[in-house]
Enzyme design. Structure first.
Site, PDB file in Angstrom:
ATOM      1  N   GLY A 147       0.888  -0.921   0.133  1.00 50.87           N
ATOM      2  CA  GLY A 147       0.012   0.056  -0.098  1.00 50.87           C
ATOM      3  C   GLY A 147       0.873   1.335   0.167  1.00 50.87           C
TER       4      GLY A 147
ATOM      5  N   GLY B 297      -0.273   4.796  -1.142  1.00 48.87           N
ATOM      6  CA  GLY B 297      -1.405   5.255  -0.525  1.00 48.87           C
ATOM      7  C   GLY B 297      -0.769   6.435   0.603  1.00 48.87           C
ATOM      8  N   ARG B 298      -2.017   6.834   1.190  1.00 52.28           N
ATOM      9  CA  ARG B 298      -1.688   7.864   2.402  1.00 52.28           C
ATOM     10  C   ARG B 298      -0.965   7.351   3.426  1.00 52.28           C
ATOM     11  NH1 ARG B 298      -6.675   9.393   0.235  1.00 52.28           N
ATOM     12  NH2 ARG B 298      -7.808   7.578   1.241  1.00 52.28           N
ATOM     13  N   MET B 299      -1.316   5.938   3.910  1.00 54.74           N
ATOM     14  CA  MET B 299      -0.572   5.415   5.010  1.00 54.74           C
ATOM     15  C   MET B 299       0.564   5.011   4.386  1.00 54.74           C
ATOM     16  SD  MET B 299      -1.877   5.793   8.036  1.00 54.74           S
ATOM     17  CE  MET B 299      -0.740   4.515   8.811  1.00 54.74           C
TER      18      MET B 299
ATOM     19  N   THR C 168      -5.396  -2.278   7.620  1.00 56.69           N
ATOM     20  CA  THR C 168      -6.538  -2.249   6.768  1.00 56.69           C
ATOM     21  C   THR C 168      -7.893  -2.526   7.186  1.00 56.69           C
ATOM     22  OG1 THR C 168      -5.177  -3.114   4.622  1.00 56.69           O
ATOM     23  CG2 THR C 168      -7.611  -3.180   4.835  1.00 56.69           C
TER      24      THR C 168
ATOM     25  N   ALA D 264      -5.157  -4.332  13.917  1.00 54.66           N
ATOM     26  CA  ALA D 264      -5.878  -3.569  14.674  1.00 54.66           C
ATOM     27  C   ALA D 264      -6.339  -2.309  13.777  1.00 54.66           C
ATOM     28  CB  ALA D 264      -4.783  -2.720  15.491  1.00 54.66           C
TER      29      ALA D 264
ATOM     30  N   HIS E 199     -14.084  11.872   9.606  1.00 61.01           N
ATOM     31  CA  HIS E 199     -12.907  11.368   8.806  1.00 61.01           C
ATOM     32  C   HIS E 199     -12.929  12.159   7.609  1.00 61.01           C
ATOM     33  CE1 HIS E 199     -12.264   7.772  11.383  1.00 61.01           C
ATOM     34  NE2 HIS E 199     -11.176   7.801  10.928  1.00 61.01           N
TER      35      HIS E 199
ATOM     36  N   LYS F  80     -12.513   8.616   2.882  1.00 59.29           N
ATOM     37  CA  LYS F  80     -12.580   7.458   3.470  1.00 59.29           C
ATOM     38  C   LYS F  80     -13.841   6.626   2.949  1.00 59.29           C
ATOM     39  CE  LYS F  80     -12.853   5.047   8.057  1.00 59.29           C
ATOM     40  NZ  LYS F  80     -11.638   4.190   7.649  1.00 59.29           N
TER      41      LYS F  80
HETATM   42  P1  NAD Z   1      -5.447   4.961   0.378  1.00 61.09           P
HETATM   43  O1  NAD Z   1      -6.412   4.598  -0.658  1.00 61.09           O
HETATM   44  O2  NAD Z   1      -4.584   6.153   0.399  1.00 61.09           O
HETATM   45  O3  NAD Z   1      -3.963   3.682   0.186  1.00 61.09           O
HETATM   46  C1  NAD Z   1      -4.447   2.145   0.001  1.00 61.09           C
HETATM   47  C2  NAD Z   1      -3.441   1.871  -1.075  1.00 61.09           C
HETATM   48  O4  NAD Z   1      -3.548   0.401  -1.093  1.00 61.09           O
HETATM   49  C3  NAD Z   1      -3.701   2.575  -2.387  1.00 61.09           C
HETATM   50  O5  NAD Z   1      -2.502   3.333  -2.709  1.00 61.09           O
HETATM   51  C4  NAD Z   1      -4.120   1.560  -3.292  1.00 61.09           C
HETATM   52  O6  NAD Z   1      -3.394   1.692  -4.679  1.00 61.09           O
HETATM   53  C5  NAD Z   1      -3.158   0.235  -2.614  1.00 61.09           C
HETATM   54  N1  NAD Z   1      -3.505  -1.046  -2.838  1.00 61.09           N
HETATM   55  C6  NAD Z   1      -4.520  -1.872  -3.388  1.00 61.09           C
HETATM   56  N2  NAD Z   1      -4.598  -2.788  -3.519  1.00 61.09           N
HETATM   57  C7  NAD Z   1      -3.428  -3.260  -3.627  1.00 61.09           C
HETATM   58  C8  NAD Z   1      -2.404  -4.244  -3.595  1.00 61.09           C
HETATM   59  N3  NAD Z   1      -2.936  -5.507  -4.123  1.00 61.09           N
HETATM   60  N4  NAD Z   1      -1.158  -4.214  -3.321  1.00 61.09           N
HETATM   61  C9  NAD Z   1      -0.445  -2.920  -2.960  1.00 61.09           C
HETATM   62  N5  NAD Z   1      -1.172  -1.944  -2.835  1.00 61.09           N
HETATM   63  C10 NAD Z   1      -2.595  -2.003  -3.078  1.00 61.09           C
HETATM   64  O7  NAD Z   1      -5.984   4.512   1.786  1.00 61.09           O
HETATM   65  P2  NAD Z   1      -5.139   4.854   3.330  1.00 61.09           P
HETATM   66  O8  NAD Z   1      -5.758   6.313   3.876  1.00 61.09           O
HETATM   67  O9  NAD Z   1      -3.827   4.769   3.246  1.00 61.09           O
HETATM   68  O10 NAD Z   1      -5.655   3.632   4.125  1.00 61.09           O
HETATM   69  C11 NAD Z   1      -5.267   2.151   3.676  1.00 61.09           C
HETATM   70  C12 NAD Z   1      -6.210   1.550   4.588  1.00 61.09           C
HETATM   71  O11 NAD Z   1      -5.800   1.418   6.071  1.00 61.09           O
HETATM   72  C13 NAD Z   1      -7.644   1.586   4.896  1.00 61.09           C
HETATM   73  O12 NAD Z   1      -8.456   0.324   4.997  1.00 61.09           O
HETATM   74  C14 NAD Z   1      -7.888   2.619   6.199  1.00 61.09           C
HETATM   75  O13 NAD Z   1      -8.962   2.590   6.471  1.00 61.09           O
HETATM   76  C15 NAD Z   1      -6.692   2.106   6.881  1.00 61.09           C
HETATM   77  N6  NAD Z   1      -6.446   2.734   8.052  1.00 61.09           N
HETATM   78  C16 NAD Z   1      -5.984   2.289   9.176  1.00 61.09           C
HETATM   79  C17 NAD Z   1      -5.537   2.898  10.030  1.00 61.09           C
HETATM   80  C18 NAD Z   1      -5.134   1.965  11.356  1.00 61.09           C
HETATM   81  O14 NAD Z   1      -4.426   2.356  12.394  1.00 61.09           O
HETATM   82  N7  NAD Z   1      -5.441   0.769  11.413  1.00 61.09           N
HETATM   83  C19 NAD Z   1      -5.070   4.286   9.981  1.00 61.09           C
HETATM   84  C20 NAD Z   1      -5.443   4.775   8.869  1.00 61.09           C
HETATM   85  C21 NAD Z   1      -5.988   4.169   7.944  1.00 61.09           C
END
Ligand code: NAD
Length: 277
Positions: free
Chosen positions: A9, A12-14, A98, A121, A154, A158
């Site tokens: 990932g 993505g943002r995280m 996730t 978590a 959020h 989201k």
């Molecule tokens: P985001 O949409 O910015 O990033 C998700 C990334 O995953 C995207 O870049 C997407 O292209 C990528 N992705 C999809 N399929 C993939 C694959 N097969 N292989 C590699 N990458 C792939 O979302 P985000 O804000 O970064 O959040 C990601 C997840 O984390 C969400 O489910 C969010 O709810 C969760 N989250 C959890 C916490 C926590 O503390 N547990 C905190 C923030 C976000």
């Protein structure tokens, strides 16, 4: 030797916050950066993409190409399921951030905890996990005499609601009170709802702007109200927690120091990592 971390990932943002957290932490090193198949980021330098300077690590779009000791996965449910299956095959621990799994997906995911250590978590921040403990206390003391409502906000991007963290907070409160969240949860209200039933736990969702994540649990009794609130102002709070969890799975402390060896296969959460369970 530093613990080798792969981030799935990464685009993505995280993913970017995780890259920063891995760079800042002791005892870990980024060994692989994985993006979704076909992403235009494939082949680019991971450090440069994350704004951290050249790392010499080329971004890949398949976990099969990654060398790592622990995978940190913040992607989407279907991708996480594939990645967890890969880790189980390779005997590698996984940290999963996730959210948004349905019951069937969650069961499949947790089946891998029989083979590898799996830390899942809905929220990896230290403050939220402390809140879970505060919520248990509040529910024990006030729960039977108050109406309990959970409000979360959020950013506009989201895709799941209510947030995984809000659901976890609801689960902590419900289980402390011996209630089944599936039966007592009320997700939003509209129209002629009738009066509130005492045992229900209500959820309200706000979406907009760049809010990183706000959660408030209200215990509303006659004559007084207690609110437990957490506000995240930076994704680094989640990312640092996830890196701490990765170290913990390898038996290392916050500074990467050797403590007690690799964790056994099993299902862990951030409260285990923080010693709050
Ligand atoms: P985001 O949409 O910015 O990033 C998700 C990334 O995953 C995207 O870049 C997407 O292209 C990528 N992705 C999809 N399929 C993939 C694959 N097969 N292989 C590699 N990458 C792939 O979302 P985000 O804000 O970064 O959040 C990601 C997840 O984390 C969400 O489910 C969010 O709810 C969760 N989250 C959890 C916490 C926590 O503390 N547990 C905190 C923030 C976000």
């Amino acid at each position: 030797m530093a613990v080798k971390i792969a981030i799935s990932g990464f685009g993505g943002r995280m993913g970017r916050a995780l890259a920063q957290a891995v760079t800042q932490a002791q005892g870990v090193e980024l060994s692989a950066a994985v993006v979704r198949p076909g992403s235009s980021l494939v082949g680019a330098d991971a450090g440069e993409v994350a704004g951290l300077g050249r790392s010499g690590i080329a971004i890949v779009d398949s976990l099969a190409e990654a060398d790592f000791d622990v995978l940190i996965d913040f992607t989407a449910p279907a991708a996480t399921l594939d990645n967890a299956a890969h880790c189980a095959k390779q005997g590698r621990p996984i940290v999963i951030g996730t959210t948004g799994f349905d019951a069937e997906q969650k069961e499949k995911l947790l089946s891998h905890a029989g083979t590898i250590p799996l830390c899942l978590a809905s929220n990896f921040s230290t403050g939220v996990n402390l809140c879970f403990s505060l919520l248990e206390t509040a529910a024990r003391v006030l729960g039977e005499e108050s109406d309990i409502e959970i409000v979360e906000a959020h950013h506009r991007h989201k895709v799941d609601a209510p947030s995984g963290t809000a659901l976890s907070m609801g689960e902590v409160v419900a289980s402390t009170l011996g209630r089944d969240l599936d039966r007592v949860a009320v997700y939003g209200r509209e129209g002629q709802t009738g009066a509130r039933e005492r045992d229900t736990i209500g959820f309200a969702t706000v979406r907009g702007g760049d809010v990183v994540g706000d959660h408030t649990v209200m215990f509303m009794a006659d004559g007084e109200r207690v609110e437990i609130t957490h506000k995240a102002s930076s994704r680094l709070s989640f990312a640092r927690g996830a890196v701490r969890a990765a170290l913990w799975l390898k038996g290392r402390g916050l500074k990467g120091e050797e403590l007690d060896g690799d964790r056994a296969a099993g299902h862990y959460d951030m409260r285990d990592v923080l010693g709050l369970n």
